[in-house]
Design a protein around this motif. Sequence first.
Motif, short mmCIF file in Angstrom:
data_model
loop_
_atom_site.label_atom_id
_atom_site.label_comp_id
_atom_site.label_asym_id
_atom_site.label_seq_id
_atom_site.Cartn_x
_atom_site.Cartn_y
_atom_site.Cartn_z
N UNK A 170 8.16 5.77 -3.11
CA UNK A 170 8.49 6.18 -1.74
C UNK A 170 9.07 5.01 -0.95
N UNK A 171 9.90 5.35 0.03
CA UNK A 171 10.43 4.33 0.93
C UNK A 171 9.33 3.83 1.86
N UNK A 172 9.49 2.60 2.30
CA UNK A 172 8.59 1.99 3.29
C UNK A 172 7.14 1.89 2.81
N UNK A 173 6.93 1.80 1.48
CA UNK A 173 5.58 1.64 0.93
C UNK A 173 5.61 0.61 -0.19
N UNK A 230 3.47 -17.17 -2.03
CA UNK A 230 3.08 -18.33 -2.83
C UNK A 230 1.74 -18.91 -2.41
N UNK A 231 1.35 -18.71 -1.13
CA UNK A 231 0.07 -19.24 -0.66
C UNK A 231 -1.09 -18.27 -0.88
N UNK A 232 -0.81 -17.15 -1.57
CA UNK A 232 -1.87 -16.19 -1.89
C UNK A 232 -2.03 -15.06 -0.90
N UNK A 233 -1.36 -15.15 0.25
CA UNK A 233 -1.46 -14.06 1.23
C UNK A 233 -0.78 -12.80 0.68
N UNK A 234 -1.38 -11.66 0.99
CA UNK A 234 -0.85 -10.38 0.52
C UNK A 234 -0.40 -9.55 1.71
N UNK A 235 0.83 -9.08 1.66
CA UNK A 235 1.36 -8.17 2.66
C UNK A 235 1.35 -6.76 2.10
N UNK A 236 0.83 -5.82 2.88
CA UNK A 236 0.82 -4.42 2.47
C UNK A 236 1.52 -3.62 3.56
N UNK A 237 2.50 -2.83 3.18
CA UNK A 237 3.28 -2.05 4.15
C UNK A 237 3.27 -0.57 3.76
N UNK A 238 2.83 0.27 4.70
CA UNK A 238 2.95 1.71 4.53
C UNK A 238 1.95 2.38 3.63
N UNK A 239 1.21 1.62 2.82
CA UNK A 239 0.23 2.21 1.90
C UNK A 239 -1.02 2.63 2.66
N UNK A 240 -1.84 3.44 2.01
CA UNK A 240 -3.05 3.94 2.65
C UNK A 240 -3.97 2.81 3.11
N UNK A 241 -3.90 1.67 2.42
CA UNK A 241 -4.76 0.53 2.75
C UNK A 241 -4.57 0.04 4.17
N UNK A 242 -3.41 0.29 4.77
CA UNK A 242 -3.17 -0.18 6.14
C UNK A 242 -2.95 0.98 7.11
N UNK A 243 -3.30 2.18 6.67
CA UNK A 243 -3.16 3.34 7.55
C UNK A 243 -4.52 3.74 8.09
#
Length: 489
Positions: A314-317, A323-336
């Motif tokens: 899906x788009x936008x998910x 590199x520093x270990x930070x995780x970005x999550x966009x559009x997935x249920x984890x951030x809704x």
Amino acid sequence: DIKIKTLENLASYIGAEIKAEPLEETDIAALWATSEGRRRVLEYSADRCRLVMEAFEEFIEYGCQLSNLVCIPLDHVCAAAVGFRVESYLMKCSRLFGELIPKRVEKPYRPYAGAIVLNPKPGLHENIAVLDFRSMYPNIMMKYNVSPDTYVEPGVEIDPEDVYVAPEVGHRFLKKPDGFYREALRRLLEARAEVRQRLEGLSPESAEYRVLDARQKAIKVVTNAVYGYAGWIGARWYRRPIAEATTAWGRETLRKTIEYARSIGLDIIYGDTDSIFVRYNEDKVEKLIRYVAEHEGLEIKPDAIYVRILFTEAKKRYAGILSDGRIDIVGLEAVRGDWCEAARRIQREVVKIILETGSPDKAVEKARGLIAEVKAGKVPLRELVIWKAITRPIEEYKVRAPHVEAAKRLIKMGWEVGPGDKVGFMIVKGSGKLYDRVRPYQFVKREDVDYSYYVENQVMPAVLRVLRVFDYDRESLETVRQRGQMRLF
């Protein structure tokens, strides 16, 4: 950025430590019956007061700047809709630039074409750079002098050399003099540049960085919303052609950028509005940056470089690890905010394992254990609460949606529930339709929870959203079987 507005989530966002033992709201009455219980309630309450004060200290500088920027009182500015923030800012600028403020006259809504969003290449990718246009729409509006006072109405005769003409839609704007929007946007862009300069040298993990970053994002939201504001039917400066022309120029810019990127051999993984995701090649990326600056008069640069990034179909998910270990999550249920915390937590864990190890197999093994815990009821009740917003008066709902039924039960018990409120509910055991088994979360006991519902309708869909990309299905989460290592795309 905080989808569910709880003090715990706010504390996590600002980096504040929760020191007191967490308590379930439903347990407080029983705890109050003993001296030891009252001590725990006291510690819990005092810790929450401390967190509120820390949140205030983190917010106040940012809130004051935003309030000053758009001239909305501090106690209203955060709750105000983006359109009203933009309008208040423009009203402030109108006095500086000698612009008359129009009356508000609502008009019927007419949709217009938006931005380009490419279909992603599903799967796991390595070494992916996000190339982001810096303030694309505001800069397009400034470049082409897009403004209510520079718009040339259809049928008006004018020398073609004196106007900019938007692609696709054909709207015309005077090249001179500078329009009202050009002046107003210049002030915003200068304010954001000042804040971004302060961000340099700060650790992304520091609270100061996060607050300053939130501040520049707030300015960015107001800045980027100016073009959409002109197409809002409630706007004082309503001019639909402004929004249409700006997005048309944006689409043309992104198409040209993508075409050139492909022509020099850059692999395009995804594109959305004002950014493209490419397999990172320093020389080719630098070449693309020069092309955009020279031919489009805009600035594009790497906003992030992901060691690994996971795209669903899906788009936008998507989700990526830096590199520093930070995780970005966009559009997935984890951030809704409309999924229970158990589903979001387990999806976050699955994503984390895949991004850190590159192995979906390891994520599946972990997911099986976490799903088993939910099925056995070995999760805190608060992780099973589902939150939904009430968007209109209860009596106007025709469908018996779960959150509406929970709201009706609260109202019968004397609670006040109305538009804008979020209702937390849980699903209990029983027969009948889903809305028959909804209860406000405050009144649910552990033994009454329908854990199977949560596994089948909350946790499984969230986990499979990620794992289905690697050909896992519901059966593979319920049974143990050997699978080979998935290939990186």
